[in-house]
Design an enzyme around this catalytic site. Structure first.
Site, PDB file in Angstrom:
ATOM      1  N   THR A 149     -50.037 -37.872 115.919  1.00  0.00           N
ATOM      2  CA  THR A 149     -50.283 -38.382 117.269  1.00  0.00           C
ATOM      3  C   THR A 149     -50.898 -39.779 117.208  1.00  0.00           C
ATOM      4  O   THR A 149     -51.672 -40.081 116.286  1.00  0.00           O
ATOM      5  CB  THR A 149     -51.214 -37.438 118.069  1.00  0.00           C
ATOM      6  OG1 THR A 149     -51.793 -38.153 119.157  1.00  0.00           O
ATOM      7  CG2 THR A 149     -52.353 -36.896 117.219  1.00  0.00           C
ATOM      8  N   SER A 193     -60.691 -36.148 120.235  1.00  0.00           N
ATOM      9  CA  SER A 193     -60.852 -34.708 120.487  1.00  0.00           C
ATOM     10  C   SER A 193     -60.729 -33.996 119.152  1.00  0.00           C
ATOM     11  O   SER A 193     -60.235 -34.567 118.173  1.00  0.00           O
ATOM     12  CB  SER A 193     -59.781 -34.171 121.445  1.00  0.00           C
ATOM     13  OG  SER A 193     -58.571 -33.908 120.746  1.00  0.00           O
ATOM     14  N   TYR A 219     -58.690 -31.533 118.503  1.00  0.00           N
ATOM     15  CA  TYR A 219     -57.254 -31.411 118.213  1.00  0.00           C
ATOM     16  C   TYR A 219     -56.749 -32.665 117.491  1.00  0.00           C
ATOM     17  O   TYR A 219     -56.092 -32.573 116.454  1.00  0.00           O
ATOM     18  CB  TYR A 219     -56.458 -31.186 119.517  1.00  0.00           C
ATOM     19  CG  TYR A 219     -55.062 -31.746 119.452  1.00  0.00           C
ATOM     20  CD1 TYR A 219     -54.117 -31.189 118.594  1.00  0.00           C
ATOM     21  CD2 TYR A 219     -54.687 -32.859 120.215  1.00  0.00           C
ATOM     22  CE1 TYR A 219     -52.836 -31.731 118.498  1.00  0.00           C
ATOM     23  CE2 TYR A 219     -53.419 -33.396 120.124  1.00  0.00           C
ATOM     24  CZ  TYR A 219     -52.496 -32.828 119.262  1.00  0.00           C
ATOM     25  OH  TYR A 219     -51.249 -33.366 119.155  1.00  0.00           O
ATOM     26  N   HIS A 220     -57.069 -33.841 118.030  1.00  0.00           N
ATOM     27  CA  HIS A 220     -56.585 -35.072 117.407  1.00  0.00           C
ATOM     28  C   HIS A 220     -57.164 -35.230 115.999  1.00  0.00           C
ATOM     29  O   HIS A 220     -56.539 -35.783 115.107  1.00  0.00           O
ATOM     30  CB  HIS A 220     -56.916 -36.287 118.281  1.00  0.00           C
ATOM     31  CG  HIS A 220     -56.152 -36.311 119.573  1.00  0.00           C
ATOM     32  ND1 HIS A 220     -56.665 -35.803 120.743  1.00  0.00           N
ATOM     33  CD2 HIS A 220     -54.907 -36.751 119.865  1.00  0.00           C
ATOM     34  CE1 HIS A 220     -55.758 -35.942 121.711  1.00  0.00           C
ATOM     35  NE2 HIS A 220     -54.691 -36.509 121.213  1.00  0.00           N
ATOM     36  N   LYS A 252     -55.193 -33.524 113.438  1.00  0.00           N
ATOM     37  CA  LYS A 252     -54.005 -34.302 113.051  1.00  0.00           C
ATOM     38  C   LYS A 252     -54.362 -35.314 111.948  1.00  0.00           C
ATOM     39  O   LYS A 252     -53.543 -35.616 111.089  1.00  0.00           O
ATOM     40  CB  LYS A 252     -53.427 -35.033 114.265  1.00  0.00           C
ATOM     41  CG  LYS A 252     -52.857 -34.115 115.322  1.00  0.00           C
ATOM     42  CD  LYS A 252     -51.567 -33.486 114.842  1.00  0.00           C
ATOM     43  CE  LYS A 252     -50.748 -32.939 115.980  1.00  0.00           C
ATOM     44  NZ  LYS A 252     -49.571 -32.194 115.530  1.00  0.00           N
TER      45      LYS A 252
HETATM   46  N1  NAD Z   1     -46.081 -33.199 123.833  1.00  0.00           N
HETATM   47  C1  NAD Z   1     -46.704 -34.326 123.520  1.00  0.00           C
HETATM   48  O1  NAD Z   1     -46.945 -35.186 124.388  1.00  0.00           O
HETATM   49  C2  NAD Z   1     -47.131 -34.601 122.102  1.00  0.00           C
HETATM   50  C3  NAD Z   1     -47.676 -35.852 121.765  1.00  0.00           C
HETATM   51  C4  NAD Z   1     -48.040 -36.105 120.448  1.00  0.00           C
HETATM   52  C5  NAD Z   1     -47.882 -35.118 119.487  1.00  0.00           C
HETATM   53  N2  NAD Z   1     -47.363 -33.903 119.840  1.00  0.00           N
HETATM   54  C6  NAD Z   1     -47.206 -32.893 118.775  1.00  0.00           C
HETATM   55  O2  NAD Z   1     -45.872 -32.410 118.788  1.00  0.00           O
HETATM   56  C7  NAD Z   1     -45.842 -31.036 118.463  1.00  0.00           C
HETATM   57  C8  NAD Z   1     -45.141 -30.281 119.563  1.00  0.00           C
HETATM   58  O3  NAD Z   1     -45.874 -30.446 120.773  1.00  0.00           O
HETATM   59  P1  NAD Z   1     -45.461 -29.736 122.121  1.00  0.00           P
HETATM   60  O4  NAD Z   1     -46.106 -30.470 123.231  1.00  0.00           O
HETATM   61  O5  NAD Z   1     -43.996 -29.497 122.138  1.00  0.00           O
HETATM   62  O6  NAD Z   1     -46.270 -28.397 121.960  1.00  0.00           O
HETATM   63  P2  NAD Z   1     -45.799 -26.885 122.066  1.00  0.00           P
HETATM   64  O7  NAD Z   1     -47.050 -26.075 122.118  1.00  0.00           O
HETATM   65  O8  NAD Z   1     -44.805 -26.708 123.142  1.00  0.00           O
HETATM   66  O9  NAD Z   1     -45.064 -26.682 120.673  1.00  0.00           O
HETATM   67  C9  NAD Z   1     -45.701 -26.217 119.534  1.00  0.00           C
HETATM   68  C10 NAD Z   1     -45.085 -24.872 119.161  1.00  0.00           C
HETATM   69  O10 NAD Z   1     -45.666 -24.452 117.935  1.00  0.00           O
HETATM   70  C11 NAD Z   1     -45.934 -23.074 118.015  1.00  0.00           C
HETATM   71  N3  NAD Z   1     -46.990 -22.781 117.045  1.00  0.00           N
HETATM   72  C12 NAD Z   1     -48.277 -23.197 117.045  1.00  0.00           C
HETATM   73  N4  NAD Z   1     -48.946 -22.691 116.001  1.00  0.00           N
HETATM   74  C13 NAD Z   1     -48.059 -21.940 115.305  1.00  0.00           C
HETATM   75  C14 NAD Z   1     -48.147 -21.155 114.142  1.00  0.00           C
HETATM   76  N5  NAD Z   1     -49.294 -21.012 113.483  1.00  0.00           N
HETATM   77  N6  NAD Z   1     -47.043 -20.518 113.694  1.00  0.00           N
HETATM   78  C15 NAD Z   1     -45.863 -20.632 114.364  1.00  0.00           C
HETATM   79  N7  NAD Z   1     -45.719 -21.358 115.488  1.00  0.00           N
HETATM   80  C16 NAD Z   1     -46.816 -22.001 115.956  1.00  0.00           C
HETATM   81  C17 NAD Z   1     -46.322 -22.838 119.452  1.00  0.00           C
HETATM   82  O11 NAD Z   1     -46.163 -21.481 119.836  1.00  0.00           O
HETATM   83  C18 NAD Z   1     -45.392 -23.790 120.200  1.00  0.00           C
HETATM   84  O12 NAD Z   1     -44.191 -23.176 120.588  1.00  0.00           O
HETATM   85  C19 NAD Z   1     -47.295 -30.606 118.248  1.00  0.00           C
HETATM   86  O13 NAD Z   1     -47.593 -30.649 116.879  1.00  0.00           O
HETATM   87  C20 NAD Z   1     -48.076 -31.670 118.991  1.00  0.00           C
HETATM   88  O14 NAD Z   1     -49.354 -31.830 118.446  1.00  0.00           O
HETATM   89  C21 NAD Z   1     -46.994 -33.629 121.113  1.00  0.00           C
END
Ligand code: NAD
Length: 366
Positions: A127, A162, A164-165, A168
């Site tokens: 991120t 945060s 969470y960040h 990462k």
């Molecule tokens: N959406 C955004 O704006 C954004 C921005 C920057 C980074 N990200 C990163 O992109 C990725 C996807 O984000 P998103 O918004 O689609 O989130 P999301 O929660 O929809 O997708 C993550 C998926 O991973 C699954 N998951 C989590 N822990 C798990 C585990 N231990 N075993 C198996 N599955 C697991 C969750 O059930 C979920 O379906 C994440 O890593 C997030 O940090 C997202």
């Protein structure tokens, strides 16, 4: 879905963590969506392509090890993390879950690759929040430093806002360690907040749409503003509203992942790319939503509220983001048309908007 449609063999592994913590937080997506097994079936019917689904937990090494032994993938895209900043700041249990889940997922993935597919290209979702908001230009992952007459290259300093960040950042360090020690090939995508309600494959069936969360914990600021605009609530700008971030359309997220899969990192390389297409402050975003809302006859008000987070509200922000453009990224920007399309979808589902989950329920300082 995009990779399967392009003819790749795809296995999706998920343990529904997101659905569980959303429910436990008394949150809810604007639009209900079927579970992964059902979505895979719907996709197969619509596109004639199969996605193999494994319901399993990446923090359980056995699950990952068996899946990798069976698939021996050329590449893995690692999304599996607890992705909410506010959730990670909401309680001791949520903080511990975030640390355990995100670090163990990444750690197990590294070992599954080492054990069963050492040539596999790991594409990791990081991120832009890892960098924070330093008072100097943000480079793409690395910084050349001259110190007392000598020079070297280091990971760019990270200082997240945060927990969470911060997980990462730990992920990046773990990957960098194993790149150095075991010659992994890794691309770490420093992604900004993603917006958008559809993708090429989601157009096949509305039940394949991406999730749309709008609450204070799982919704991004874009989705929150869109829902507030439709619900007749003032857009909740946190504090002074000068917080600037790099945003991107979900179509470009998919493009970026595809581009890096086609152009893998070398063995022993940690390639870091800043994944966003345009920078906007919260105030600029609120103005854009208000302007788009006018086109639909919505009277959108903007109302600043005290900031529940600890963050700079007026700061320098100039991150480099040329790596993905050089690989061929063609950005889809946040035009009024794009915002209007999103507002229209929210209008269709306005009956499901719950006002009480839009205002901040989590404060950083407590
Ligand atoms: N959406 C955004 O704006 C954004 C921005 C920057 C980074 N990200 C990163 O992109 C990725 C996807 O984000 P998103 O918004 O689609 O989130 P999301 O929660 O929809 O997708 C993550 C998926 O991973 C699954 N998951 C989590 N822990 C798990 C585990 N231990 N075993 C198996 N599955 C697991 C969750 O059930 C979920 O379906 C994440 O890593 C997030 O940090 C997202």
């Amino acid at each position: 879905m995009q990779l399967a449609a392009a003819g790749h063999e795809v296995t999706a592994l998920d343990n529904y963590l997101r659905r569980q913590i959303v429910e436990a937080s008394n949150s809810e997506p604007l639009i209900e969506s079927p579970d992964l097994v059902e979505r895979s079936r719907i996709f197969e019917e619509a596109a004639g392509r199969t996605i193999d689904v494994v319901i399993g937990d990446c923090t359980d090494y056995q699950v990952l090890s068996e899946t990798f032994a069976r698939c021996r993938p050329d590449a893995v895209v690692h999304y599996a993390e607890q992705p909410s900043g506010p959730y990670s700041m909401s309680s001791f249990d949520a903080a511990r879950l975030t640390i355990n889940n995100n670090l163990n997922s990444t750690f197990n993935l590294i070992w599954a690759v080492l054990e069963h597919a050492p040539e596999c290209h790991i594409v990791k979702l990081g991120t832009m929040g890892e960098y924070g908001t330093p008072n100097i230009d943000i480079e793409e992952g690395w910084l050349d430093i001259e110190h007392k007459g000598r020079k070297d290259r280091f990971l760019y300093p990270r200082q997240a806002g945060s927990l969470y960040h911060t997980t990462k950042i730990f992920d990046t360090d773990l990957l960098w360690f194993y790149v150095r020690m075991r010659d992994l090939r890794v691309t770490d995508l420093m992604q900004g907040p993603v917006y958008g309600v559809t993708t090429t494959e989601a157009e096949l069936d509305p039940r394949l749409r991406p999730n749309f969360h709008y609450d204070d914990i799982f919704g991004t600021v874009v989705n929150r503003f869109l829902v507030q605009a439709v619900a007749g609530l003032p857009l909740t700008v946190y504090g002074a509203g000068g917080q600037t971030r790099g945003y991107l359309n979900i179509l470009d997220t998919l493009q970026c992942v595809d581009l890096v899969l086609q152009n893998p990192a070398e063995a022993g390389e940690l390639r870091i790319l800043n994944q966003f297409t345009e920078s906007l402050s919260v105030n600029e975003l609120a103005d854009r939503v208000r302007r788009a809302g006018r086109r639909l006859g919505l009277d959108v008000q903007i109302g600043a509220i005290s900031n529940p987070r600890k963050e700079a509200e007026d700061h320098y922000y100039n991150p480099v983001h040329t790596g993905l453009l050089d690989l061929g990224l063609k950005p889809h920007l946040m035009t009024d048309d794009v915002l209007v399309e999103m507002l229209q979808l929210v209008c269709e589902h306005r009956d499901r908007i719950r006002h009480e989950i839009v205002m901040p329920r989590v404060r950083w300082g407590t």
